[in-house]
Write a protein that holds these residues in place. Structure first.
Motif, PDB file in Angstrom:
ATOM      1  N   VAL A  24       0.762  -1.185   0.089  1.00  0.00           N
ATOM      2  CA  VAL A  24       0.132   0.048   0.147  1.00  0.00           C
ATOM      3  C   VAL A  24       0.860   1.263  -0.084  1.00  0.00           C
ATOM      4  CG1 VAL A  24      -1.414   1.470   1.335  1.00  0.00           C
ATOM      5  CG2 VAL A  24      -2.009  -0.914   1.152  1.00  0.00           C
ATOM      6  N   VAL A  25       0.727   1.981  -0.968  1.00  0.00           N
ATOM      7  CA  VAL A  25       1.399   3.472  -0.853  1.00  0.00           C
ATOM      8  C   VAL A  25       0.400   4.579  -0.529  1.00  0.00           C
ATOM      9  CG1 VAL A  25       2.599   5.089  -2.265  1.00  0.00           C
ATOM     10  CG2 VAL A  25       2.737   2.490  -2.759  1.00  0.00           C
ATOM     11  N   VAL A  26       0.730   5.263   0.441  1.00  0.00           N
ATOM     12  CA  VAL A  26      -0.239   6.276   1.032  1.00  0.00           C
ATOM     13  C   VAL A  26       0.218   7.707   0.316  1.00  0.00           C
ATOM     14  CG1 VAL A  26      -1.189   7.495   2.924  1.00  0.00           C
ATOM     15  CG2 VAL A  26      -0.644   5.124   3.051  1.00  0.00           C
ATOM     16  N   GLY A  27      -0.567   8.489  -0.360  1.00  0.00           N
ATOM     17  CA  GLY A  27      -0.041   9.642  -0.756  1.00  0.00           C
ATOM     18  C   GLY A  27      -0.313   9.605  -2.298  1.00  0.00           C
ATOM     19  N   GLY A  28      -1.052  10.382  -3.032  1.00  0.00           N
ATOM     20  CA  GLY A  28      -1.384  10.413  -4.326  1.00  0.00           C
ATOM     21  C   GLY A  28      -0.742  11.729  -4.999  1.00  0.00           C
ATOM     22  N   ARG A  36      -1.470  -0.967  10.442  1.00  0.00           N
ATOM     23  CA  ARG A  36      -1.011  -2.130  11.232  1.00  0.00           C
ATOM     24  C   ARG A  36       0.099  -2.875  10.770  1.00  0.00           C
ATOM     25  NH1 ARG A  36      -5.956  -2.326   9.582  1.00  0.00           N
ATOM     26  NH2 ARG A  36      -5.360  -4.369   8.660  1.00  0.00           N
ATOM     27  N   PRO A  37       0.543  -3.725  11.010  1.00  0.00           N
ATOM     28  CA  PRO A  37       1.425  -4.687  10.574  1.00  0.00           C
ATOM     29  C   PRO A  37       1.198  -5.370   9.531  1.00  0.00           C
ATOM     30  CG  PRO A  37       1.881  -4.834  13.014  1.00  0.00           C
ATOM     31  CD  PRO A  37       0.673  -4.003  12.651  1.00  0.00           C
ATOM     32  N   ASP A  38      -0.170  -5.684   9.496  1.00  0.00           N
ATOM     33  CA  ASP A  38      -0.652  -6.382   8.235  1.00  0.00           C
ATOM     34  C   ASP A  38      -1.575  -5.638   7.361  1.00  0.00           C
ATOM     35  OD1 ASP A  38      -2.743  -6.086   9.957  1.00  0.00           O
ATOM     36  OD2 ASP A  38      -3.523  -7.889  10.176  1.00  0.00           O
ATOM     37  N   GLY A  39      -1.426  -4.196   7.376  1.00  0.00           N
ATOM     38  CA  GLY A  39      -2.461  -3.580   6.655  1.00  0.00           C
ATOM     39  C   GLY A  39      -2.468  -2.048   7.126  1.00  0.00           C
ATOM     40  N   VAL A  40      -3.794  -1.683   6.637  1.00  0.00           N
ATOM     41  CA  VAL A  40      -3.945  -0.336   6.698  1.00  0.00           C
ATOM     42  C   VAL A  40      -5.606  -0.464   6.785  1.00  0.00           C
ATOM     43  CG1 VAL A  40      -2.249   0.837   5.775  1.00  0.00           C
ATOM     44  CG2 VAL A  40      -4.409   0.390   4.411  1.00  0.00           C
ATOM     45  N   THR A  41      -6.178   0.515   7.726  1.00  0.00           N
ATOM     46  CA  THR A  41      -7.752   0.823   7.824  1.00  0.00           C
ATOM     47  C   THR A  41      -8.044   2.162   7.151  1.00  0.00           C
ATOM     48  OG1 THR A  41      -7.877  -0.380   9.715  1.00  0.00           O
ATOM     49  CG2 THR A  41      -9.508   0.730   9.242  1.00  0.00           C
ATOM     50  N   LEU A  42      -9.125   2.024   6.253  1.00  0.00           N
ATOM     51  CA  LEU A  42      -9.382   3.582   5.494  1.00  0.00           C
ATOM     52  C   LEU A  42     -10.484   3.901   6.366  1.00  0.00           C
ATOM     53  CD1 LEU A  42      -9.391   2.423   1.824  1.00  0.00           C
ATOM     54  CD2 LEU A  42      -7.543   3.103   3.329  1.00  0.00           C
ATOM     55  N   ALA A  43     -10.894   5.316   6.042  1.00  0.00           N
ATOM     56  CA  ALA A  43     -11.737   6.056   6.793  1.00  0.00           C
ATOM     57  C   ALA A  43     -13.432   5.736   6.473  1.00  0.00           C
ATOM     58  CB  ALA A  43     -11.880   7.434   6.302  1.00  0.00           C
ATOM     59  N   ASP A  44     -13.466   4.899   5.750  1.00  0.00           N
ATOM     60  CA  ASP A  44     -14.787   4.034   5.303  1.00  0.00           C
ATOM     61  C   ASP A  44     -15.272   2.941   5.973  1.00  0.00           C
ATOM     62  OD1 ASP A  44     -13.179   2.617   3.873  1.00  0.00           O
ATOM     63  OD2 ASP A  44     -14.246   2.982   1.889  1.00  0.00           O
ATOM     64  N   GLY A  45     -13.971   2.441   6.834  1.00  0.00           N
ATOM     65  CA  GLY A  45     -14.074   1.240   7.485  1.00  0.00           C
ATOM     66  C   GLY A  45     -13.414  -0.112   6.744  1.00  0.00           C
ATOM     67  N   SER A  46     -13.109   0.124   5.410  1.00  0.00           N
ATOM     68  CA  SER A  46     -12.745  -0.865   4.804  1.00  0.00           C
ATOM     69  C   SER A  46     -11.421  -1.097   5.138  1.00  0.00           C
ATOM     70  CB  SER A  46     -12.728  -0.724   3.528  1.00  0.00           C
ATOM     71  OG  SER A  46     -12.099   0.295   3.005  1.00  0.00           O
ATOM     72  N   ARG A  47     -10.903  -2.301   4.954  1.00  0.00           N
ATOM     73  CA  ARG A  47      -9.199  -2.479   5.290  1.00  0.00           C
ATOM     74  C   ARG A  47      -8.654  -3.239   3.953  1.00  0.00           C
ATOM     75  NH1 ARG A  47      -8.333  -5.396  11.070  1.00  0.00           N
ATOM     76  NH2 ARG A  47      -9.386  -3.544  12.429  1.00  0.00           N
ATOM     77  N   ILE A  48      -7.458  -2.850   3.862  1.00  0.00           N
ATOM     78  CA  ILE A  48      -6.543  -3.479   2.829  1.00  0.00           C
ATOM     79  C   ILE A  48      -5.422  -4.290   3.452  1.00  0.00           C
ATOM     80  CG2 ILE A  48      -5.114  -2.898   0.832  1.00  0.00           C
ATOM     81  CD1 ILE A  48      -6.463  -0.218   0.474  1.00  0.00           C
ATOM     82  N   PRO A  49      -5.269  -5.356   3.171  1.00  0.00           N
ATOM     83  CA  PRO A  49      -4.347  -6.226   3.707  1.00  0.00           C
ATOM     84  C   PRO A  49      -2.745  -5.845   3.137  1.00  0.00           C
ATOM     85  CG  PRO A  49      -5.484  -7.627   2.226  1.00  0.00           C
ATOM     86  CD  PRO A  49      -6.166  -6.450   2.345  1.00  0.00           C
ATOM     87  N   ALA A  50      -1.889  -5.534   3.768  1.00  0.00           N
ATOM     88  CA  ALA A  50      -0.679  -5.375   3.151  1.00  0.00           C
ATOM     89  C   ALA A  50       0.446  -5.798   3.967  1.00  0.00           C
ATOM     90  CB  ALA A  50      -0.404  -3.773   3.067  1.00  0.00           C
ATOM     91  N   GLN A  51       1.693  -6.233   3.334  1.00  0.00           N
ATOM     92  CA  GLN A  51       3.009  -6.619   4.121  1.00  0.00           C
ATOM     93  C   GLN A  51       3.908  -5.476   4.094  1.00  0.00           C
ATOM     94  OE1 GLN A  51       1.914  -8.692   1.509  1.00  0.00           O
ATOM     95  NE2 GLN A  51       0.659  -9.864   2.779  1.00  0.00           N
ATOM     96  N   ILE A  52       3.740  -4.524   3.404  1.00  0.00           N
ATOM     97  CA  ILE A  52       4.576  -3.213   3.523  1.00  0.00           C
ATOM     98  C   ILE A  52       3.500  -2.043   3.278  1.00  0.00           C
ATOM     99  CG2 ILE A  52       6.176  -1.902   1.810  1.00  0.00           C
ATOM    100  CD1 ILE A  52       8.055  -4.404   1.754  1.00  0.00           C
ATOM    101  N   VAL A  53       3.708  -0.992   3.798  1.00  0.00           N
ATOM    102  CA  VAL A  53       3.133   0.217   3.514  1.00  0.00           C
ATOM    103  C   VAL A  53       4.127   1.322   3.385  1.00  0.00           C
ATOM    104  CG1 VAL A  53       1.517   1.898   4.528  1.00  0.00           C
ATOM    105  CG2 VAL A  53       1.194  -0.417   5.226  1.00  0.00           C
ATOM    106  N   VAL A  54       3.876   2.004   2.380  1.00  0.00           N
ATOM    107  CA  VAL A  54       4.884   3.161   1.957  1.00  0.00           C
ATOM    108  C   VAL A  54       4.272   4.473   2.279  1.00  0.00           C
ATOM    109  CG1 VAL A  54       6.497   4.302   0.237  1.00  0.00           C
ATOM    110  CG2 VAL A  54       5.832   1.584   0.198  1.00  0.00           C
ATOM    111  N   TRP A  55       4.796   5.200   3.338  1.00  0.00           N
ATOM    112  CA  TRP A  55       4.307   6.566   3.691  1.00  0.00           C
ATOM    113  C   TRP A  55       4.969   7.721   2.551  1.00  0.00           C
ATOM    114  CZ3 TRP A  55       0.141   7.115   6.652  1.00  0.00           C
ATOM    115  CH2 TRP A  55      -0.447   8.202   6.966  1.00  0.00           C
TER     116      TRP A  55
END
Length: 420
Positions: free
Chosen positions: A156-160, A235-254
């Motif tokens: 998951v890459v955060v930031g557009g 989280r270590p296993d992904g991110v939670t979005l503002a709409d309540g959904s979750r995206i699983p991820a082993q790596i999150v890039v900020w």
């Protein structure tokens, strides 16, 4: 230790190096302090992280940069505090250096906006260290998944903005063109790249035409876009979005934003947006004559009062302009308000794909022409002939042959390796 120089420059990014070069050519006694002994070309950090180029293409030793400027001294040290009134800096070694003028060009740090878990679990992308850690993490993750046919690879890459778009595009193209070539044939089908931002479109600072082109190409190479919804926790296993959904991820890039660091925050200077100093038109700090704040530590405006973006071109021009005003200070001349030459914006979206909006008139290019323009501009801006040659070779090798620079991982695989 107590040394006095004509000019103290804290920070060797675009602004600090540009200022030191101009002053050194005029024989001004300059002390340049940075925690690293090299100058990094920050716009290409994502290419280091995604194995498109090597570190040696974007990092040039500072003493090599200034080897012919005998009045510029380079010191490798961490700046811990500044005294604006005394125009001095104190390093972590306990040394204090004073100057007739002080330039604060200390860069910035990732702004996680108090998002729970982001600082602990996400990879920032602002330094060579960040880029190499991310590249190592990606390589380890692919190595692990290659051994386990049940394992997925989610990033998951955060930031557009440009950094997020360029990173997500490079990662997706690696999946499309490289993973199947170097790993097991089915691994690419188990890899997914997500791009998330709370704003409704990618590249918000660009035109609608550029945004549509970038969106179409990212989708084409397999990036899954989640626009108009922010990240509420990492989280270590992904991110939670503002709409309540979750995206699983082993790596999150900020890649979600920057703010000025602690030294600027504790300097006593008045702070504006992003914890940066709202500098005066001549690039000095308010109520601190002879103290200049540049680059990502400053909010800089153009001649019309419009705030300028945190771009390398702004920092580089501001460094040269501040040097001119310091020379005026030293010779009894008059400072001039900063007159920025707007060169426009560029963003790489993928192989043969980029967007460019050039000059004040925003001449728009998309596709191969913008891609070639992006390559030529960044090649010209790289510091040093060796760096230019290395980058050019890597691009030819990568974009024509799909043969990326290889990341070598030493030591045991540890998925809980601390992140900065």
């Amino acid at each position: 230790m107590d040394d006095t120089y004509q000019v103290i420059i804290a920070g060797a990014g675009f602004a600090g190096v540009a200022a030191a070069k101009k002053l050194g050519r005029q024989g001004v006694r300059v002390l340049l302090i940075d925690s690293n002994n090299y100058h990094q070309f920050q716009p290409l950090l994502y290419q280091v992280a995604t194995s498109q180029i090597g570190v040696s293409a974007i990092a040039r030793p500072l003493r090599s940069v200034f080897r012919r400027l005998k009045t510029v001294r380079v010191v490798t040290a961490q700046v811990e505090a500044v005294d604006v009134a005394a125009k001095s800096v104190t390093t972590s070694d306990g040394d204090t250096f004073r100057g007739e003028s002080l330039v604060l060009a200390l860069g910035a740090v990732p702004n996680f906006f108090n998002t729970p878990g982001a600082e602990e679990h996400a990879y920032p992308l602002y330094s060579v260290t960040d880029a190499t850690k991310l590249g190592t993490g990606l390589t380890r993750l692919l190595d692990e998944a290659d051994k386990n046919p049940e394992a997925d690879v989610d990033v998951v890459v955060v930031g557009g903005g440009p950094t997020g778009v360029e990173t997500a595009g490079a990662m997706a193209e690696n999946v499309k063109y490289v993973v199947g070539k170097y790993f097991s044939k089915d691994l690419a089908s188990r890899c997914r790249v997500h791009l998330v931002d709370m704003v409704p479109t990618v590249l918000a600072a660009f035109s609608e035409k550029s945004q549509k082109y970038a969106t179409a190409h990212l989708t084409k190479v397999g990036v899954q876009l989640h626009m108009g919804v922010g990240v509420t926790d990492v989280r270590p296993d992904g991110v939670t979005l503002a709409d309540g959904s979750r995206i699983p991820a082993q790596i999150v890039v900020w890649a979600g934003g920057l703010k000025a660091g602690a030294v600027v925050a504790n300097s006593g200077l008045p702070l504006g947006r992003g914890g940066r100093v709202d500098v005066l038109p001549d690039l000095t700090a308010p109520n601190a004559s002879g103290v200049y704040v540049l680059g990502d530590a400053a909010n800089i405006t153009d001649s019309k009062g419009t705030k300028l973006p945190q771009l390398g071109s702004v920092a580089q021009q501001a460094g040269k302009w501040a040097a001119g005003n310091i020379l005026a200070d030293l010779t009894g001349g008059t400072r001039r308000p900063f007159d920025y030459v707007d060169k426009g914006y560029m963003a790489m979206v993928g192989r043969g794909a980029a967007v460019a909006e050039i000059g004040r008139q925003r001449i728009q290019l998309q596709g191969p022409f913008a891609f070639v323009s992006w390559l030529l501009v960044h090649l010209a801006l790289l510091s040093g002939t060796q760096q230019k040659v290395r980058a050019l070779f890597s691009w030819l090798n990568g974009y024509l042959l799909h043969s990326p620079a290889q990341v070598v991982v030493s030591g045991p695989v540890d998925r809980k390796e601390p992140k900065p």
